[in-house]
Design an enzyme around this catalytic site. Structure first.
Site, PDB file in Angstrom:
ATOM      1  N   PRO A  15       0.788  -1.233   0.000  1.00  0.00           N
ATOM      2  CG  PRO A  15      -0.076  -1.088   2.144  1.00  0.00           C
ATOM      3  CD  PRO A  15       0.547  -2.049   1.186  1.00  0.00           C
ATOM      4  CG  ASN A  16      -0.262   4.297   1.278  1.00  0.00           C
ATOM      5  OD1 ASN A  16      -1.247   4.825   0.778  1.00  0.00           O
ATOM      6  ND2 ASN A  16      -0.295   3.730   2.485  1.00  0.00           N
ATOM      7  NE  ARG A  23       3.880   6.644   1.637  1.00  0.00           N
ATOM      8  CZ  ARG A  23       4.196   5.428   2.051  1.00  0.00           C
ATOM      9  NH1 ARG A  23       4.773   4.571   1.238  1.00  0.00           N
ATOM     10  NH2 ARG A  23       3.921   5.066   3.287  1.00  0.00           N
ATOM     11  CE1 TYR A  28       8.889   4.978   3.102  1.00  0.00           C
ATOM     12  CE2 TYR A  28       7.294   6.778   3.068  1.00  0.00           C
ATOM     13  CZ  TYR A  28       7.789   5.621   3.637  1.00  0.00           C
ATOM     14  OH  TYR A  28       7.178   5.104   4.755  1.00  0.00           O
ATOM     15  CG  ASN A  79       8.394  -2.056   0.198  1.00  0.00           C
ATOM     16  OD1 ASN A  79       7.861  -2.185   1.311  1.00  0.00           O
ATOM     17  ND2 ASN A  79       8.955  -0.924  -0.194  1.00  0.00           N
ATOM     18  CB  ALA A  82       1.562   0.098   6.258  1.00  0.00           C
ATOM     19  CD  GLU A 103      11.062  -7.522   5.766  1.00  0.00           C
ATOM     20  OE1 GLU A 103      11.494  -8.581   6.294  1.00  0.00           O
ATOM     21  OE2 GLU A 103      10.526  -6.600   6.405  1.00  0.00           O
ATOM     22  CG  HIS A 105      11.158  -2.319   4.488  1.00  0.00           C
ATOM     23  ND1 HIS A 105       9.791  -2.341   4.340  1.00  0.00           N
ATOM     24  CD2 HIS A 105      11.487  -3.449   5.140  1.00  0.00           C
ATOM     25  CE1 HIS A 105       9.313  -3.436   4.890  1.00  0.00           C
ATOM     26  NE2 HIS A 105      10.319  -4.134   5.386  1.00  0.00           N
ATOM     27  NE  ARG A 112      10.194   5.955   8.541  1.00  0.00           N
ATOM     28  CZ  ARG A 112       9.199   5.729   7.679  1.00  0.00           C
ATOM     29  NH1 ARG A 112       9.302   4.716   6.807  1.00  0.00           N
ATOM     30  NH2 ARG A 112       8.134   6.480   7.683  1.00  0.00           N
ATOM     31  NE  ARG A 116       7.085   4.182   9.935  1.00  0.00           N
ATOM     32  CZ  ARG A 116       6.009   4.320   9.161  1.00  0.00           C
ATOM     33  NH1 ARG A 116       5.670   3.370   8.327  1.00  0.00           N
ATOM     34  NH2 ARG A 116       5.262   5.404   9.220  1.00  0.00           N
TER      35      ARG A 116
HETATM   36  C1  DQA Z   1       8.279   0.976   3.743  1.00  0.00           C
HETATM   37  C2  DQA Z   1       8.395   1.161   5.262  1.00  0.00           C
HETATM   38  C3  DQA Z   1       7.047   0.937   5.919  1.00  0.00           C
HETATM   39  O1  DQA Z   1       7.177   1.109   7.325  1.00  0.00           O
HETATM   40  C4  DQA Z   1       6.025   1.927   5.403  1.00  0.00           C
HETATM   41  O2  DQA Z   1       4.762   1.676   5.967  1.00  0.00           O
HETATM   42  C5  DQA Z   1       5.950   1.972   3.933  1.00  0.00           C
HETATM   43  C6  DQA Z   1       7.182   1.853   3.144  1.00  0.00           C
HETATM   44  C7  DQA Z   1       9.587   1.342   3.017  1.00  0.00           C
HETATM   45  O3  DQA Z   1       9.746   0.935   1.873  1.00  0.00           O
HETATM   46  O4  DQA Z   1      10.435   2.046   3.579  1.00  0.00           O
HETATM   47  O5  DQA Z   1       4.896   2.207   3.353  1.00  0.00           O
HETATM   48  O6  DQA Z   1       8.009  -0.388   3.474  1.00  0.00           O
END
Ligand code: DQA
Length: 152
Positions: A15-16, A23, A28, A79, A82, A103, A105, A112, A116
């Protein structure tokens, strides 16, 4: 495994991440997901793999796609955004398949907020890459390609 599946890296984004570039750029970066897709494709090609690159805002869709990897891909780069910090369903889907999952990120999640710091993905992942921005995806392609090469 069929021939194309054997040479496919499934790259899944949660998501997002469709908003990357616009964003929270201080966290990011300014690279868009489309640009990451193109870079990952080129990097994978150099290792003899093709990519299947996807994004969804839905938890269940990520679960479906992880399950699909068992027959459609050699390995997964994930990735989960959240959902990393909340999803037992994604943990269970990864545990249910035999393909390696890396995995990723963009941000260093350990530097952070405390919520997280825990990941439901890490203990079922083959490895974790975080804090290198968009380049983390290329590091993951490299890591997964070498892992798969060593396995074959
Ligand atoms: C993320 C880190 C997560 O905590 C966050 O919710 C994201 C992006 C990252 O790529 O840094 O949406 O996965």
């Amino acid at each position: 495994m069929s021939e194309p599946a054997q040479h496919t890296l499934l790259i899944l984004n949660g998501p997002n991440l469709n908003l990357l570039g616009a964003r929270e750029p201080d966290t990011y970066g300014r690279v868009t997901l489309k640009e990451i897709e193109a870079q990952a494709k080129a990097t994978a090609k150099g290792f003899g793999f093709q990519t299947d690159f996807r994004q969804t805002n839905l938890e269940g869709t990520l679960v479906d796609w992880i399950q699909e990897a068992e027959t459609s891909a050699a390995g997964v780069i994930l990735n989960a955004a959240a959902y990393t910090h909340t999803s037992v369903a994604i943990h269970d889907a990864i545990a249910a398949i035999s393909k390696p999952v890396i995995e990723v990120h963009l941000s260093n999640v350990f530097a952070r907020e405390e919520y997280r710091h825990h990941s439901y993905v890490s203990d079922v992942a083959a490895g974790v890459i975080c804090g290198f921005g968009a380049h983390g995806y290329m590091l993951a392609v490299d890591a997964l390609a070498s892992m798969l090469r060593d396995q074959s």
